[in-house]
Design an enzyme around this catalytic site. Structure first.
Site, PDB file in Angstrom:
ATOM      1  CG  ASP A 103      -0.280  -0.165   2.552  1.00  9.17           C
ATOM      2  OD1 ASP A 103      -0.868  -0.799   3.454  1.00  9.17           O
ATOM      3  OD2 ASP A 103       0.866   0.326   2.701  1.00  9.17           O
ATOM      4  CG  HIS A 118       4.779  -9.652  -0.665  1.00  8.73           C
ATOM      5  ND1 HIS A 118       3.929 -10.043   0.344  1.00  8.73           N
ATOM      6  CD2 HIS A 118       5.753 -10.582  -0.711  1.00  8.73           C
ATOM      7  CE1 HIS A 118       4.374 -11.166   0.881  1.00  8.73           C
ATOM      8  NE2 HIS A 118       5.485 -11.514   0.281  1.00  8.73           N
ATOM      9  CB  CYS A 149       5.899  -1.382 -26.376  1.00  9.47           C
ATOM     10  SG  CYS A 149       5.163  -2.356 -25.050  1.00  9.47           S
ATOM     11  N   GLY A 186       1.769  -7.363  12.734  1.00  9.82           N
ATOM     12  CA  GLY A 186       0.616  -7.325  11.836  1.00  9.82           C
ATOM     13  C   GLY A 186       0.647  -8.309  10.707  1.00  9.82           C
ATOM     14  CG  ASN A 212      -1.136 -10.599  15.027  1.00  5.56           C
ATOM     15  OD1 ASN A 212      -2.343 -10.496  15.243  1.00  5.56           O
ATOM     16  ND2 ASN A 212      -0.665 -11.044  13.884  1.00  5.56           N
ATOM     17  N   PRO A 213      -2.887  -8.839  17.572  1.00  4.46           N
ATOM     18  CG  PRO A 213      -4.756  -7.611  16.883  1.00  4.46           C
ATOM     19  CD  PRO A 213      -3.400  -8.043  16.452  1.00  4.46           C
TER      20      PRO A 213
HETATM   21  C1  BV8 Z   1       7.492 -17.719  -3.901  1.00  6.84           C
HETATM   22  C2  BV8 Z   1       1.078  -9.081  -3.325  1.00  6.84           C
HETATM   23  C3  BV8 Z   1       9.011 -19.124  -4.980  1.00  6.84           C
HETATM   24  C4  BV8 Z   1      -0.067  -9.162  -4.249  1.00  6.84           C
HETATM   25  C5  BV8 Z   1       1.173 -11.109  -1.962  1.00  6.84           C
HETATM   26  C6  BV8 Z   1       2.307 -24.292  -0.066  1.00  6.84           C
HETATM   27  C7  BV8 Z   1       2.896 -24.192   1.182  1.00  6.84           C
HETATM   28  C8  BV8 Z   1       3.740 -23.146   1.495  1.00  6.84           C
HETATM   29  C9  BV8 Z   1       4.030 -22.156   0.550  1.00  6.84           C
HETATM   30  C10 BV8 Z   1       3.439 -22.258  -0.683  1.00  6.84           C
HETATM   31  C11 BV8 Z   1       2.585 -23.298  -0.995  1.00  6.84           C
HETATM   32  N1  BV8 Z   1       2.164 -23.106  -2.252  1.00  6.84           N
HETATM   33  C12 BV8 Z   1       2.717 -21.990  -2.747  1.00  6.84           C
HETATM   34  C13 BV8 Z   1       3.516 -21.466  -1.801  1.00  6.84           C
HETATM   35  C14 BV8 Z   1       4.343 -20.237  -1.917  1.00  6.84           C
HETATM   36  C15 BV8 Z   1       3.455 -18.999  -1.801  1.00  6.84           C
HETATM   37  C16 BV8 Z   1       2.739 -19.007  -0.471  1.00  6.84           C
HETATM   38  O1  BV8 Z   1       3.318 -18.694   0.554  1.00  6.84           O
HETATM   39  N2  BV8 Z   1       1.431 -19.352  -0.490  1.00  6.84           N
HETATM   40  C17 BV8 Z   1       0.671 -19.351   0.750  1.00  6.84           C
HETATM   41  C18 BV8 Z   1      -0.742 -18.843   0.485  1.00  6.84           C
HETATM   42  C19 BV8 Z   1       0.660 -20.780   1.306  1.00  6.84           C
HETATM   43  N3  BV8 Z   1       4.362 -17.873  -1.868  1.00  6.84           N
HETATM   44  C20 BV8 Z   1       4.711 -17.370  -3.062  1.00  6.84           C
HETATM   45  O2  BV8 Z   1       4.254 -17.746  -4.120  1.00  6.84           O
HETATM   46  C21 BV8 Z   1       5.780 -16.290  -3.025  1.00  6.84           C
HETATM   47  N4  BV8 Z   1       6.783 -16.607  -3.995  1.00  6.84           N
HETATM   48  O3  BV8 Z   1       7.388 -18.491  -2.977  1.00  6.84           O
HETATM   49  O4  BV8 Z   1       8.309 -17.906  -4.969  1.00  6.84           O
HETATM   50  C22 BV8 Z   1       9.437 -19.403  -6.369  1.00  6.84           C
HETATM   51  C23 BV8 Z   1      10.625 -20.092  -6.554  1.00  6.84           C
HETATM   52  C24 BV8 Z   1      11.025 -20.396  -7.839  1.00  6.84           C
HETATM   53  C25 BV8 Z   1      10.264 -19.981  -8.940  1.00  6.84           C
HETATM   54  C26 BV8 Z   1       9.077 -19.277  -8.734  1.00  6.84           C
HETATM   55  C27 BV8 Z   1       8.656 -18.995  -7.440  1.00  6.84           C
HETATM   56  C28 BV8 Z   1       5.187 -14.944  -3.363  1.00  6.84           C
HETATM   57  C29 BV8 Z   1       4.286 -14.515  -2.242  1.00  6.84           C
HETATM   58  C30 BV8 Z   1       3.801 -13.081  -2.486  1.00  6.84           C
HETATM   59  C31 BV8 Z   1       2.323 -13.096  -2.764  1.00  6.84           C
HETATM   60  N5  BV8 Z   1       1.859 -11.719  -2.878  1.00  6.84           N
HETATM   61  N6  BV8 Z   1       0.757  -9.852  -2.114  1.00  6.84           N
HETATM   62  C32 BV8 Z   1      -1.249  -8.391  -3.721  1.00  6.84           C
HETATM   63  O5  BV8 Z   1      -1.199  -7.836  -2.616  1.00  6.84           O
HETATM   64  O6  BV8 Z   1      -2.238  -8.346  -4.451  1.00  6.84           O
HETATM   65  S1  BV8 Z   1       0.819 -11.920  -0.514  1.00  6.84           S
HETATM   66  C33 BV8 Z   1      -0.275 -11.069   0.470  1.00  6.84           C
HETATM   67  O7  BV8 Z   1      -0.253 -11.793   1.710  1.00  6.84           O
HETATM   68  C34 BV8 Z   1       0.074  -9.644   0.880  1.00  6.84           C
HETATM   69  O8  BV8 Z   1       1.299  -9.168   0.372  1.00  6.84           O
HETATM   70  C35 BV8 Z   1       0.161  -9.723   2.384  1.00  6.84           C
HETATM   71  O9  BV8 Z   1       1.008  -8.823   2.907  1.00  6.84           O
HETATM   72  C36 BV8 Z   1       0.651 -11.106   2.524  1.00  6.84           C
HETATM   73  C37 BV8 Z   1       0.671 -11.704   3.883  1.00  6.84           C
HETATM   74  O10 BV8 Z   1      -0.542 -11.424   4.501  1.00  6.84           O
HETATM   75  P1  BV8 Z   1      -0.445 -10.554   5.853  1.00  6.84           P
HETATM   76  O11 BV8 Z   1       0.295  -9.309   5.547  1.00  6.84           O
HETATM   77  O12 BV8 Z   1       0.075 -11.401   6.939  1.00  6.84           O
HETATM   78  O13 BV8 Z   1      -1.946 -10.161   6.077  1.00  6.84           O
HETATM   79  P2  BV8 Z   1      -3.124 -11.085   6.655  1.00  6.84           P
HETATM   80  O14 BV8 Z   1      -4.408 -10.427   6.303  1.00  6.84           O
HETATM   81  O15 BV8 Z   1      -2.878 -12.508   6.260  1.00  6.84           O
HETATM   82  O16 BV8 Z   1      -2.919 -11.021   8.242  1.00  6.84           O
HETATM   83  C38 BV8 Z   1      -3.127  -9.789   8.919  1.00  6.84           C
HETATM   84  C39 BV8 Z   1      -2.597  -9.988  10.323  1.00  6.84           C
HETATM   85  O17 BV8 Z   1      -2.695  -8.746  11.004  1.00  6.84           O
HETATM   86  C40 BV8 Z   1      -3.405 -10.990  11.132  1.00  6.84           C
HETATM   87  O18 BV8 Z   1      -2.506 -11.833  11.846  1.00  6.84           O
HETATM   88  C41 BV8 Z   1      -4.200 -10.113  12.106  1.00  6.84           C
HETATM   89  O19 BV8 Z   1      -4.373 -10.766  13.360  1.00  6.84           O
HETATM   90  C42 BV8 Z   1      -3.277  -8.946  12.279  1.00  6.84           C
HETATM   91  N7  BV8 Z   1      -3.925  -7.680  12.620  1.00  6.84           N
HETATM   92  C43 BV8 Z   1      -5.173  -7.255  12.320  1.00  6.84           C
HETATM   93  N8  BV8 Z   1      -5.344  -5.995  12.811  1.00  6.84           N
HETATM   94  C44 BV8 Z   1      -4.190  -5.654  13.416  1.00  6.84           C
HETATM   95  C45 BV8 Z   1      -3.279  -6.716  13.302  1.00  6.84           C
HETATM   96  N9  BV8 Z   1      -2.036  -6.673  13.820  1.00  6.84           N
HETATM   97  C46 BV8 Z   1      -1.684  -5.549  14.465  1.00  6.84           C
HETATM   98  N10 BV8 Z   1      -2.488  -4.476  14.608  1.00  6.84           N
HETATM   99  C47 BV8 Z   1      -3.746  -4.502  14.103  1.00  6.84           C
HETATM  100  N11 BV8 Z   1      -4.553  -3.421  14.260  1.00  6.84           N
HETATM  101 ZN    ZN Z   2       5.804  -1.540 -22.996  1.00  3.89          ZN
END
Ligand code: BV8
Ligand code: ZN
Length: 239
Positions: A103, A118, A149, A186, A212-213
């Site tokens: 963001d 990310h 392009c 977070g 984290n809550p």
């Molecule tokens: C890669 C950008 C390798 C886009 C995002 C199976 C098992 C394990 C891993 C994998 C699997 N299958 C695939 C994978 C790998 C995959 C992955 O991890 N998948 C997950 C779903 C299992 N990862 C990837 O693909 C990554 N690349 O591994 O490449 C590779 C090697 C060779 C060749 C090719 C590839 C790429 C990952 C990046 C994905 N892109 N975002 C977009 O935003 O549109 S991920 C997305 O999730 C966001 O970026 C976000 O930041 C991220 C993580 O989420 P969080 O930030 O943690 O947010 P969330 O909502 O989940 O949680 C919020 C938290 O805040 C909660 O805990 C809540 O309690 C807390 N909270 C709430 N309010 C508050 C608070 N805390 C404090 N204060 C508050 N007020």
């Molecule tokens: Zn272009």
């Protein structure tokens, strides 16, 4: 588990500090998280949108989701959690903010030593010629086209199945290999490779502090955990 005073002492006395943030740090700014009750991904399955395959199949639909998110984020401002992270940066000779957030609010809050692992939703990149630019406005036509392009522009974010850019990935692994303290704020710690970063720092002897809550998969390896909102806890912890 340490108290806030003890954890503050660890942060203050650290020469090298890393802060890892996730969507929860932006929640108090009004940016929806991904997996929360009102989560972005409750309405839509992320795997049907945040992947190269989804974009290749229907770039217009993927862009409608990103344009909607850009409009949502545009009205949001940094909160005291962002400000506390930006402020502590100036006090440390060795510091890096590693954020999963796309963001851009950390930058608006003044953070400069940051790795947006990310990517950034305000950056667009041509899928054909690679031309890249910042664009804060709405696009009149979706998917937007490259002025150079005519190719299709994509959001400058890292999708599932895509590698993290080497520069930010290396910077993150660098600070994790030397920081005395890692603050994890977070994040639900489910997305790799960031979900493994706390263990990397812990293995090397860093103190790990969670803000984290809710419990997360990394809560068990933390030296201290503060079950509160980052906008309230981070100013007290980092101030
Ligand atoms: C890669 C950008 C390798 C886009 C995002 C199976 C098992 C394990 C891993 C994998 C699997 N299958 C695939 C994978 C790998 C995959 C992955 O991890 N998948 C997950 C779903 C299992 N990862 C990837 O693909 C990554 N690349 O591994 O490449 C590779 C090697 C060779 C060749 C090719 C590839 C790429 C990952 C990046 C994905 N892109 N975002 C977009 O935003 O549109 S991920 C997305 O999730 C966001 O970026 C976000 O930041 C991220 C993580 O989420 P969080 O930030 O943690 O947010 P969330 O909502 O989940 O949680 C919020 C938290 O805040 C909660 O805990 C809540 O309690 C807390 N909270 C709430 N309010 C508050 C608070 N805390 C404090 N204060 C508050 N007020
Ligand atoms: Zn272009």
């Amino acid at each position: 588990m340490g108290t806030l005073e003890v954890a503050r002492g660890w942060v203050r006395s650290s020469r090298s500090l890393c802060v890892l943030t996730g969507a929860g740090v932006s929640a108090e700014s009004g940016v929806p998280t991904f997996r929360g009750p009102e989560g972005l991904w409750k309405q839509r399955d992320p795997m049907s949108l945040a992947t190269p395959e989804a974009f290749a199949e229907d770039p217009k639909e993927v862009w409608e989701w990103y344009q909607w998110r850009r409009r949502k984020i545009r009205g949001c401002a940094p909160n005291p959690g962002h400000a506390a992270i930006a402020a502590v940066e100036a006090a440390k000779s060795d510091f890096l903010l590693v954020t999963q957030n796309v963001d851009g609010l950390h930058r608006v809050a003044g953070s400069r030593r940051l790795a947006e692992i990310h990517g950034n939703i305000w950056i667009v990149r041509c899928a054909t010629c690679g031309a890249e630019r910042e664009e804060f406005g709405d696009f009149p036509e979706l998917p937007p086209r490259c002025g150079a392009c005519g190719g299709i522009l994509r959001p400058g974010v890292v999708w599932f199945g895509e590698r993290l850019p080497a520069d930010v990935s290396d910077a993150a692994m660098g600070i994790l290999s030397r920081c005395e303290v890692l603050v994890v704020a977070g994040t639900s710690a489910v997305v790799a490779p960031a979900s493994g970063y706390a263990a990397v720092a812990k293995r090397r002897g860093a103190r790990v502090i969670e803000v984290n809550p809710d419990e997360t998969p990394v809560s068990g390896i933390c030296d201290a955990a503060f079950r509160g909102k980052s906008g309230e806890v981070l100013p007290a912890l980092l101030g």
